[in-house]
Structures are given as structure tokens and as C-alpha cells.
Design an enzyme around this catalytic site. Structure first.
Site, PDB file in Angstrom:
ATOM      1  N   SER A 111      10.738 -16.861   7.678  1.00 13.14           N
ATOM      2  CA  SER A 111       9.530 -16.096   7.330  1.00 13.14           C
ATOM      3  C   SER A 111       8.355 -17.034   7.052  1.00 13.14           C
ATOM      4  CB  SER A 111       9.791 -15.207   6.106  1.00 13.14           C
ATOM      5  OG  SER A 111      10.318 -15.957   5.036  1.00 13.14           O
TER       6      SER A 111
ATOM      7  N   ASN B 102      15.679 -13.825  -4.391  1.00 13.15           N
ATOM      8  CA  ASN B 102      15.465 -12.370  -4.353  1.00 13.15           C
ATOM      9  C   ASN B 102      14.472 -11.908  -5.414  1.00 13.15           C
ATOM     10  OD1 ASN B 102      17.334 -12.517  -2.366  1.00 13.15           O
ATOM     11  ND2 ASN B 102      18.991 -11.540  -3.510  1.00 13.15           N
TER      12      ASN B 102
ATOM     13  N   THR C  60     -18.678  23.479  12.058  1.00 18.46           N
ATOM     14  CA  THR C  60     -17.251  23.797  11.972  1.00 18.46           C
ATOM     15  C   THR C  60     -16.799  23.967  13.414  1.00 18.46           C
ATOM     16  OG1 THR C  60     -17.539  26.185  11.893  1.00 18.46           O
ATOM     17  CG2 THR C  60     -17.576  25.049   9.777  1.00 18.46           C
ATOM     18  N   HIS C  61     -15.582  23.554  13.699  1.00 22.62           N
ATOM     19  CA  HIS C  61     -15.067  23.551  15.087  1.00 22.62           C
ATOM     20  C   HIS C  61     -15.971  22.734  16.012  1.00 22.62           C
ATOM     21  CE1 HIS C  61     -12.550  26.995  13.775  1.00 22.62           C
ATOM     22  NE2 HIS C  61     -13.644  27.334  13.106  1.00 22.62           N
TER      23      HIS C  61
ATOM     24  N   SER D 187     -22.871  -3.846  27.310  1.00 22.33           N
ATOM     25  CA  SER D 187     -21.836  -3.809  28.329  1.00 22.33           C
ATOM     26  C   SER D 187     -22.063  -4.967  29.276  1.00 22.33           C
ATOM     27  CB  SER D 187     -21.921  -2.487  29.094  1.00 22.33           C
ATOM     28  OG  SER D 187     -21.420  -2.656  30.401  1.00 22.33           O
TER      29      SER D 187
ATOM     30  N   LYS E 130     -26.301   0.015  27.987  1.00 25.10           N
ATOM     31  CA  LYS E 130     -25.293   0.407  27.017  1.00 25.10           C
ATOM     32  C   LYS E 130     -25.470  -0.256  25.659  1.00 25.10           C
ATOM     33  CE  LYS E 130     -21.932   2.591  27.403  1.00 25.10           C
ATOM     34  NZ  LYS E 130     -20.744   2.357  28.234  1.00 25.10           N
TER      35      LYS E 130
ATOM     36  N   GLU F 186     -15.760   1.921  16.458  1.00 25.08           N
ATOM     37  CA  GLU F 186     -14.586   2.232  17.284  1.00 25.08           C
ATOM     38  C   GLU F 186     -13.359   1.460  16.822  1.00 25.08           C
ATOM     39  OE1 GLU F 186     -15.778   2.962  21.757  1.00 25.08           O
ATOM     40  OE2 GLU F 186     -17.025   1.386  20.915  1.00 25.08           O
TER      41      GLU F 186
ATOM     42  N   TYR G  53      19.339  -6.521  -2.468  1.00 24.65           N
ATOM     43  CA  TYR G  53      18.518  -7.175  -1.438  1.00 24.65           C
ATOM     44  C   TYR G  53      19.250  -7.200  -0.101  1.00 24.65           C
ATOM     45  CZ  TYR G  53      15.825 -10.615   1.166  1.00 24.65           C
ATOM     46  OH  TYR G  53      15.072 -11.233   2.140  1.00 24.65           O
TER      47      TYR G  53
HETATM   48  N1  ARG Z   1      12.274 -15.012   2.846  1.00 22.40           N
HETATM   49  C1  ARG Z   1      12.985 -14.025   2.100  1.00 22.40           C
HETATM   50  C2  ARG Z   1      12.160 -12.728   2.083  1.00 22.40           C
HETATM   51  O1  ARG Z   1      11.028 -12.799   2.382  1.00 22.40           O
HETATM   52  C3  ARG Z   1      13.163 -14.472   0.682  1.00 22.40           C
HETATM   53  C4  ARG Z   1      14.351 -13.878   0.003  1.00 22.40           C
HETATM   54  C5  ARG Z   1      15.570 -14.373   0.642  1.00 22.40           C
HETATM   55  N2  ARG Z   1      16.741 -14.144  -0.091  1.00 22.40           N
HETATM   56  C6  ARG Z   1      17.911 -14.311   0.488  1.00 22.40           C
HETATM   57  N3  ARG Z   1      18.932 -14.127  -0.246  1.00 22.40           N
HETATM   58  N4  ARG Z   1      18.023 -14.650   1.727  1.00 22.40           N
HETATM   59  O2  ARG Z   1      12.644 -11.652   1.810  1.00 22.40           O
END
Ligand code: ARG
Length: 445
Positions: free
Chosen positions: A7, A94, A139-140, A261, A267, A274, A301
Site C-alpha cells: 500500500s 491494525n 418544474t419539469h 474548442s 465555442k 462539467e 482486520y
Molecule cells: N497496509 C495495511 C493497511 O493499510 C496496514 C495494516 C496491515 N496489517 C496487517 N496485519 N497486515 O490496511
């Protein structure tokens, strides 16, 4: 495997929250004599150096360590040696990642709320500026009755007020301190969770360690508040897009918020509006993604929960990116007064008032509605405005129509009589504007 499961590429943004959380944790460990004061000092010194590295973009992120938590711990050990390993006593990733995300969420919600308040103030300023302007109300998407432009715009003020109330709810549910839950069951160390919470500015603790590491409600709640908010902003932008088209021609957006554009020189595309409308899709997507990720997870977890971050970060970036721009675009837009006057000149918009007039003359509302319906159908066929048909010809639809009705066909007057509370009469709108202003200034106290 590491590449797929890491991550680090996205949770790097939690680095400063992680360091703050770790410092509070270490201070608590020392105050409980779980580590020595010297060790704590060494660890905190190391963490502060790391904070500087992160802030100055000098931190050596290493993908061999899957997330920001392990990266920081590894860096700490590089810096201070074996005592670095003591930081993680009585803690798991965790509860650590939960703590970091709560800290992050609290900061970002406050910032987003600040932008929302600014947007509300912009709307109040516009309502002031356009206080003499009428537009057809719809409305509508069919012209219905004339209303004050200020009245129409203030609608968005109240939507944002509710959004901010919901956001405050999300903030309250983010204001819970999870650290001390360990992996899921708590810890055998004699920790002081209140101290950590106090140090980090949390009002309350999770009372259940399993809940502390399993909860992603606060993220889902934020995403859901954001989804409703985006729906509101998307409606606003849809109106700006329509109003700036040649078909409506009510407003002109400043060049800074439109693009040309590459092919058609005439344009002027409302790109920002948007894109706000378009980005609503990704915010909804993130909400649905998290609801789906969580729905089948057994306690506590599970790695699935790492999926909470990208959608959350993306939503925060989306909101922080568009909110200030949206305020600027509104502040700088101009209105086409002659064009609005022309739109308002359509006296079919006064049909309700004509029917009400007949009711005051003794007709039942149903009969009045029928008579005016026929009157309008006739004028429509003839291609004339109501006021162009002379009194004698009007009599065929209802005898009372032969009287003087020109005031009833004047949009300014039609608006002026809608003085009911929350209605569109200038006096009522001014009251509304005052109530709205008071709400904002109370928040400043
Ligand atoms: N990178 C993990 C997350 O974002 C951190 C927690 C990971 N804990 C574990 N037991 N693998 O959730």
C-alpha cells in the site's frame, strides 16, 4: 506479490499522521515504564528527523517494505539502531493504521468544511448582488412561475448547510481513538489509552478492541456525505451549464473557468462545471466500492480493508480541488439582464395568479384552473401574450377576466405577493438571506 499487496504507493500520505501517532504512543510507553525514558527520547528524536525527511521530500521510501508504517519503523532502526524496534511494543499495524486514518480524516474533514463554508458565503454574496433579478422558476424543466434569482441560488445554501451538518456527524464518528486495540484483542501491557487520546486530541476511545480495528464506518460515512454533497454540486453545475448555453443565455461564466474548442472558434465550454458533474461518478464509485469491500468481512482486520484508502484519498482530493474553484467560478459569473428580462416577460408564468384571482372572485379553484387553461391555450394558438388579448375576448373564458388584470400579469407583482415564509417575495427572500447570514456568523463566534 509484494508489488501487488503493497500500500506504500498510496499510504505514503499518512506518513505525518503515523509519526504523530507513534510519538504519542512512545510517550505513553515511557510514562508507563514499558520502555525507558532514554529509549523514548531516542525514538522521538529519530521520528522527528524522519518527519523532516518526509516534509522535505527526502524520505527514502522503500517498496520492499509494504506500507508506510513498516517504512517508518525500518528508517527509525536505520537511524537509532535496536531501540527503534521498541516503538512497536503494545501495538499492531491494525490499530496503528486505524489511528493514522482517524487522524487524517479529522484534519481533512475540517478543511473540507472550511471550503464548504466559503462556498456558502459566495452564494450569500451572489444572492445579495442579484437581489433585484427575476428568473423563470421551473418544474419539469418547463417554465412555471417567476422567482427571484437570489431565491433560486439560496436553495444551494441550504443544501450545503445540511451537507455540513452531515459532515460534522462524520467528524464526530472519526473522533474515536483506536490505539491500544493491538491486533484485535488488546494488550497485556499496562497501557494508558486515555493519555494517547488526550495527546492526539481525541474526545473518546473505542470501547471494544475488535471494533477498533474492524471499523471503517467513519470512512463510509464520509464517502456517503461526500456523495450527497457531490450530487448537490452536480445539480448546481448542471444549471450553470444549461444557463450558459445559447438556448438559455441567462449567465456567462468567466473565461478562466471555460475552455475553447480546438476546432470551433465560437465555442466556450463550461469545462469546470462539467467536470464537477462528471467527478460525482468517481465519488459514488468510492462509496460503493467501500460498502462492497466491507459487507462480507468477518471480524476483525482483513487485508481487504487496505482498499479503504485510495477511494478515500481520491474523494478528499476531488473535493479539495473543486470546492475553491467552484466558489471562484460563481463569484466571477455574470448574468445577462436583458435576456433574463425577456425570459420573465413570458406572462404565461402568471397563470397561477390569474387562477387565484378568479378564486378570489368566487370561482372554485378547479373551474378557475380550467378557465385559465383555455385562455392560455387560445393565446398560444394565436401566438400572442395573455396581456395582448382584449377584455371582451377574455370574457369568453370567464366573466371576471374582463376586468383589469394587467397587474396580475406583471412578474414583478406576481413575485411580490408571494410573501409566505420561505416564499420568493423580495421581503421574504431578504428575511431568508438574513437568517442564512446569521447562521454563518454564529459559526464564527
Ligand atoms: N497496509 C495495511 C493497511 O493499510 C496496514 C495494516 C496491515 N496489517 C496487517 N496485519 N497486515 O490496511
Amino acid at each position: 506479490m509484494l508489488h501487488f499487496t503493497a500500500s506504500l504507493p498510496f499510504d505514503r500520505r499518512l506518513a505525518l499522521c503515523d509519526i504523530r501517532g507513534s510519538i504519542a504512543h512512545v510517550e505513553m510507553l515511557a510514562s508507563r515504564a514499558i520502555i525507558s525514558a532514554e529509549e523514548a527520547e531516542l525514538i522521538i528524536g529519530g521520528l522527528e528527523e524522519i518527519r523532516e525527511e518526509v516534509e522535505n521530500d527526502r524520505f527514502p521510501y522503500d517498496l520492499d517494505f509494504e506500507d508506510i508504517h513498516m517504512n517508518i519503523e525500518k528508517r527509525l532502526t536505520e537511524k537509532i539502531g535496536p531501540p527503534g524496534g521498541k516503538l512497536h511494543a503494545a501495538r499492531s499495524r491494525n490499530d496503528q493504521v486505524a489511528l493514522d486514518t482517524h487522524l487524517y480524516m479529522k484534519e481533512e474533514i475540517k478543511l473540507i468544511d472550511h471550503f464548504l463554508k466559503q462556498l456558502q458565503e459566495t452564494i450569500l454574496d451572489l444572492a445579495d448582488r442579484f437581489v433585484d433579478v427575476l428568473i423563470p422558476g421551473y418544474t419539469h424543466l418547463q417554465r412555471a412561475q417567476p422567482v427571484m434569482l437570489s431565491h433560486h441560488l439560496l436553495t444551494y445554501f441550504w443544501m450545503l448547510k445540511r451537507d455540513r451538518e452531515r459532515l460534522a456527524g462524520a467528524l464526530e464518528r472519526s473522533d474515536l481513538m483506536p490505539l491500544g486495540a493491538g491486533a484485535l484483542a488488546g494488550t497485556s501491557f499496562d497501557i494508558d489509552r486515555d493519555q494517547v487520546a488526550g495527546k492526539l486530541g481525541f474526545s473518546r476511545l473505542y470501547e471494544n478492541s475488535i471494533d477498533a480495528v474492524s471499523d471503517r464506518d467513519y470512512i463510509i460515512e464520509f464517502l456517503s456525505v461526500s456523495a450527497v454533497l457531490m450530487m448537490h454540486l452536480s445539480r448546481l453545475c448542471e444549471e450553470l451549464i444549461m444557463w450558459s448555453s445559447a438556448e438559455f443565455g441567462f449567465i456567462e461564466l468567466d473565461d478562466a473557468y471555460t475552455t475553447g474548442s480546438s476546432m470551433m472558434p465560437q465555442k466556450k465550454n463550461p469545462d469546470l462545471a462539467e467536470l464537477v458533474r462528471g467527478k460525482t461518478g468517481r465519488v459514488y464509485g468510492s462509496l460503493f466500492s467501500m460498502l462492497t469491500v466491507m459487507k462480507g468481512l468477518p471480524l476483525a482486520y482483513n487485508k481487504d480493508m487496505q482498499e479503504d484508502k485510495e477511494g478515500l484519498f481520491d474523494t478528499v482530493d476531488t473535493l479539495k480541488g473543486l470546492l475553491p474553484l467552484l466558489s471562484e467560478m460563481l463569484e466571477t459569473m455574470s448574468i445577462d439582464r436583458p435576456r433574463l428580462k425577456e425570459a420573465i416577460d413570458d406572462d404565461y408564468l402568471c397563470a397561477t395568479d390569474l387562477a387565484d384571482y378568479l378564486v378570489r372572485q368566487g370561482a372554485s379553484f378547479r373551474d378557475a384552473h380550467h378557465a385559465i387553461g383555455k385562455f392560455i391555450a387560445f393565446c398560444r394558438r394565436e401566438g400572442i401574450r395573455l396581456r395582448e388579448l382584449d377584455a371582451e375576448k377574455r370574457r369568453q373564458f370567464h366573466p371576471a377576466l374582463a376586468g383589469e388584470i394587467s397587474a396580475l400579469l406583471d412578474p414583478v407583482k406576481v413575485v411580490e405577493v408571494r410573501r409566505s415564509r420561505g416564499g420568493t417575495a423580495p421581503s421574504a427572500v431578504k428575511k431568508q438571506l438574513q437568517i442564512a447570514r446569521n447562521l454563518i456568523s454564529e459559526q464564527e463566534k
